[in-house]
Design a protein around this motif. Structure first.
Motif, PDB file in Angstrom:
ATOM      1  N   ARG A  98      -8.738 -15.528 -12.690  1.00 39.00           N
ATOM      2  CA  ARG A  98      -7.488 -16.263 -12.473  1.00 39.00           C
ATOM      3  C   ARG A  98      -6.296 -15.614 -13.150  1.00 39.00           C
ATOM      4  O   ARG A  98      -5.168 -15.678 -12.635  1.00 39.00           O
ATOM      5  CB  ARG A  98      -7.643 -17.711 -12.963  1.00 39.00           C
ATOM      6  N   ASP A  99      -6.481 -14.972 -14.310  1.00 38.17           N
ATOM      7  CA  ASP A  99      -5.362 -14.370 -15.038  1.00 38.17           C
ATOM      8  C   ASP A  99      -5.312 -12.846 -14.865  1.00 38.17           C
ATOM      9  O   ASP A  99      -4.558 -12.173 -15.571  1.00 38.17           O
ATOM     10  CB  ASP A  99      -5.457 -14.715 -16.530  1.00 38.17           C
ATOM     11  N   TRP A 100      -6.083 -12.310 -13.938  1.00 39.56           N
ATOM     12  CA  TRP A 100      -6.122 -10.856 -13.761  1.00 39.56           C
ATOM     13  C   TRP A 100      -4.982 -10.389 -12.862  1.00 39.56           C
ATOM     14  O   TRP A 100      -4.452 -11.145 -12.035  1.00 39.56           O
ATOM     15  CB  TRP A 100      -7.447 -10.434 -13.145  1.00 39.56           C
ATOM     16  N   GLN A 101      -4.625  -9.132 -13.019  1.00 42.60           N
ATOM     17  CA  GLN A 101      -3.594  -8.543 -12.175  1.00 42.60           C
ATOM     18  C   GLN A 101      -4.160  -8.261 -10.780  1.00 42.60           C
ATOM     19  O   GLN A 101      -5.280  -7.769 -10.626  1.00 42.60           O
ATOM     20  CB  GLN A 101      -3.072  -7.236 -12.781  1.00 42.60           C
ATOM     21  N   LEU A 102      -3.383  -8.570  -9.749  1.00 44.13           N
ATOM     22  CA  LEU A 102      -3.797  -8.359  -8.371  1.00 44.13           C
ATOM     23  C   LEU A 102      -3.030  -7.170  -7.790  1.00 44.13           C
ATOM     24  O   LEU A 102      -1.800  -7.147  -7.811  1.00 44.13           O
ATOM     25  CB  LEU A 102      -3.533  -9.608  -7.534  1.00 44.13           C
ATOM     26  N   VAL A 103      -3.756  -6.191  -7.286  1.00 44.49           N
ATOM     27  CA  VAL A 103      -3.160  -5.002  -6.669  1.00 44.49           C
ATOM     28  C   VAL A 103      -3.687  -4.896  -5.247  1.00 44.49           C
ATOM     29  O   VAL A 103      -4.904  -4.971  -5.022  1.00 44.49           O
ATOM     30  CB  VAL A 103      -3.497  -3.720  -7.458  1.00 44.49           C
ATOM     31  N   THR A 104      -2.784  -4.727  -4.303  1.00 43.52           N
ATOM     32  CA  THR A 104      -3.177  -4.595  -2.902  1.00 43.52           C
ATOM     33  C   THR A 104      -2.935  -3.171  -2.431  1.00 43.52           C
ATOM     34  O   THR A 104      -1.817  -2.660  -2.525  1.00 43.52           O
ATOM     35  CB  THR A 104      -2.387  -5.571  -2.010  1.00 43.52           C
ATOM     36  N   GLU A 105      -4.007  -2.534  -1.986  1.00 40.27           N
ATOM     37  CA  GLU A 105      -3.896  -1.191  -1.411  1.00 40.27           C
ATOM     38  C   GLU A 105      -3.948  -1.325   0.107  1.00 40.27           C
ATOM     39  O   GLU A 105      -4.921  -1.833   0.660  1.00 40.27           O
ATOM     40  CB  GLU A 105      -5.034  -0.283  -1.897  1.00 40.27           C
ATOM     41  N   SER A 106      -2.896  -0.869   0.755  1.00 41.93           N
ATOM     42  CA  SER A 106      -2.811  -1.023   2.200  1.00 41.93           C
ATOM     43  C   SER A 106      -2.956   0.327   2.885  1.00 41.93           C
ATOM     44  O   SER A 106      -2.738   1.383   2.288  1.00 41.93           O
ATOM     45  CB  SER A 106      -1.466  -1.659   2.587  1.00 41.93           C
ATOM     46  N   SER A 107      -3.345   0.278   4.131  1.00 42.92           N
ATOM     47  CA  SER A 107      -3.415   1.486   4.943  1.00 42.92           C
ATOM     48  C   SER A 107      -2.980   1.154   6.352  1.00 42.92           C
ATOM     49  O   SER A 107      -3.125   0.017   6.810  1.00 42.92           O
ATOM     50  CB  SER A 107      -4.832   2.069   4.933  1.00 42.92           C
ATOM     51  N   ALA A 108      -2.455   2.151   7.036  1.00 46.92           N
ATOM     52  CA  ALA A 108      -1.991   1.962   8.404  1.00 46.92           C
ATOM     53  C   ALA A 108      -2.230   3.248   9.170  1.00 46.92           C
ATOM     54  O   ALA A 108      -2.185   4.345   8.600  1.00 46.92           O
ATOM     55  CB  ALA A 108      -0.501   1.598   8.424  1.00 46.92           C
ATOM     56  N   PRO A 109      -2.503   3.158  10.467  1.00 44.99           N
ATOM     57  CA  PRO A 109      -2.689   4.376  11.262  1.00 44.99           C
ATOM     58  C   PRO A 109      -1.432   5.234  11.243  1.00 44.99           C
ATOM     59  O   PRO A 109      -0.311   4.724  11.170  1.00 44.99           O
ATOM     60  CB  PRO A 109      -2.978   3.833  12.666  1.00 44.99           C
ATOM     61  N   THR A 110      -1.629   6.534  11.276  1.00 45.10           N
ATOM     62  CA  THR A 110      -0.501   7.463  11.321  1.00 45.10           C
ATOM     63  C   THR A 110      -0.839   8.612  12.255  1.00 45.10           C
ATOM     64  O   THR A 110      -2.000   8.773  12.660  1.00 45.10           O
ATOM     65  CB  THR A 110      -0.166   7.979   9.912  1.00 45.10           C
ATOM     66  N   ASP A 111       0.157   9.404  12.615  1.00 42.36           N
ATOM     67  CA  ASP A 111      -0.020  10.553  13.500  1.00 42.36           C
ATOM     68  C   ASP A 111       0.321  11.807  12.701  1.00 42.36           C
ATOM     69  O   ASP A 111       1.496  12.161  12.542  1.00 42.36           O
ATOM     70  CB  ASP A 111       0.881  10.423  14.724  1.00 42.36           C
ATOM     71  N   LEU A 112      -0.710  12.475  12.177  1.00 39.19           N
ATOM     72  CA  LEU A 112      -0.473  13.646  11.337  1.00 39.19           C
ATOM     73  C   LEU A 112       0.051  14.827  12.138  1.00 39.19           C
ATOM     74  O   LEU A 112       0.845  15.622  11.624  1.00 39.19           O
ATOM     75  CB  LEU A 112      -1.769  14.019  10.612  1.00 39.19           C
ATOM     76  N   GLN A 113      -0.356  14.956  13.379  1.00 38.80           N
ATOM     77  CA  GLN A 113       0.158  16.052  14.195  1.00 38.80           C
ATOM     78  C   GLN A 113       1.652  15.898  14.424  1.00 38.80           C
ATOM     79  O   GLN A 113       2.400  16.887  14.408  1.00 38.80           O
ATOM     80  CB  GLN A 113      -0.573  16.112  15.546  1.00 38.80           C
TER      81      GLN A 113
END
Length: 335
Positions: free
Chosen positions: A217-232
């Protein structure tokens, strides 16, 4: 700079999204018919890992290093749920429901929310597995072995070239759940292995075992997000090892000011990721370029223009190195 801790080899590389299966799929898969191909068999093994209820302790061995983890996996009306607890070293625990995972770091009082993975033991297949028969010979043994008190059937997936490792696996004789997996280098030497030391299945697995005993309950919350991308479209060009196909192209946000692009490629069994991030002189100037190895996982780091490239995967060092060195950045070609 992306960093890794020494952990289970092939199940630490893919970073693929979790696979959600229908509830109630508890019936044991039927045995493969004589003459059936490797892909049909491996799909049964993968289905067992995703659809059955099981709990137990498995041990990962790399040289003289042993690491034990407790795994609980259940499929119910809400979908697929899982709890993975590392039993050695600093306490760590991951709670997964379908495609979302919460990883607890009690030593830092930290909860990391991230896309779930389906590529860890006892999962087996990664991405498109259609080309497996082209690059591996599947050899099934008629002998019955015992792992964690259960009868299992041994088979081997032998690589047809030196670009990939071979695998020796033992699957439950009744359910086809993967009970043990060994990774072999091109010379046939054991690189690492992972196996259940104890296991319960079916109605012996209680839903209460999915609950964590940590109060967050008292811990830090970190959200790691990802999304599709076009590297070319960004100007990146890749030459892939034979048999490897793109599985995902992602842009991952790690912290408020740190973005990493990631290409995941796989031949159906092995996966290699190429991480691309902007070079930061203050952060990255002392990081060593070149090869690193953690069990079956090989890592190759290099500087390219104003970027850091890190290739990491369960494949021979030369395969990982060649993939990284063949990357080109052509900014004028970016759309």
């Amino acid at each position: 700079m992306v960093t890794w801790q020494g952990s289970s080899a092939r199940w630490a590389c893919g970073l693929l999204a979790g696979l959600v299966l229908c509830a109630g799929a508890q019936a044991a898969p039927s045995a493969p018919k004589p003459g059936s191909d490797a892909l049909a068999f491996l799909q049964q093994v993968q289905q067992a890992a995703r659809a059955l209820d099981y709990s137990g302790i498995y041990v990962y061995q790399q040289g003289h290093i042993l690491q034990a983890s407790r795994l609980v996996h259940l499929v119910d009306g809400t979908g697929e749920r899982e709890r993975l607890e590392v039993l050695d070293g600093a306490p760590r625990e991951c709670l997964r429901q379908n495609g979302v995972e919460q990883c607890l770091r009690p030593d830092h009082k930290l909860v990391i929310v991230q896309p779930a993975r389906s590529d860890h033991f006892p999962g087996l297949l990664l991405g498109n597995a259609q080309a497996i028969a082209t690059h591996y010979d599947w050899r099934a043994s008629s002998r019955i072995y015992r792992i964690a008190g259960r009868e299992c059937a041994m088979s081997e997936l032998k690589a047809r070239d030196h670009l990939r490792y071979s695998y020796r696996i033992c699957t439950d004789a009744k359910t086809h759940l993967l009970l043990k997996s060994q990774t072999l280098d091109p010379a046939g030497h054991l690189v690492d292995q992972v196996a259940f030391s104890s296991i319960r299945m079916g109605s012996d697995v209680q839903p209460a075992a999915l609950s964590s005993h940590w109060d967050t309950r008292d811990w830090q919350l970190v959200t790691e997000s990802s999304a599709p991308t076009d590297l070319q479209a960004q100007g990146w060009r890749f030459t892939l090892p034979p048999g490897f196909q793109p599985v995902a192209e992602l842009s991952r946000q790690i912290g408020p000011d740190h973005a990493v692009n990631q290409l995941v490629v796989s031949d159906g069994l092995a996966a290699i990721s190429v991480f691309i991030e902007t070079f930061d002189p203050k952060r990255d100037q002392n990081i060593r370029q070149g090869d690193l190895r953690q069990g079956a996982v090989n890592i190759y780091r290099m500087r390219l223009a104003s970027f850091w490239l890190t290739a990491v995967g369960e494949a021979p060092a030369q395969t990982v190195r060649d993939l990284a060195r063949a990357v080109q950045y052509v900014p004028q070609a970016a759309r």
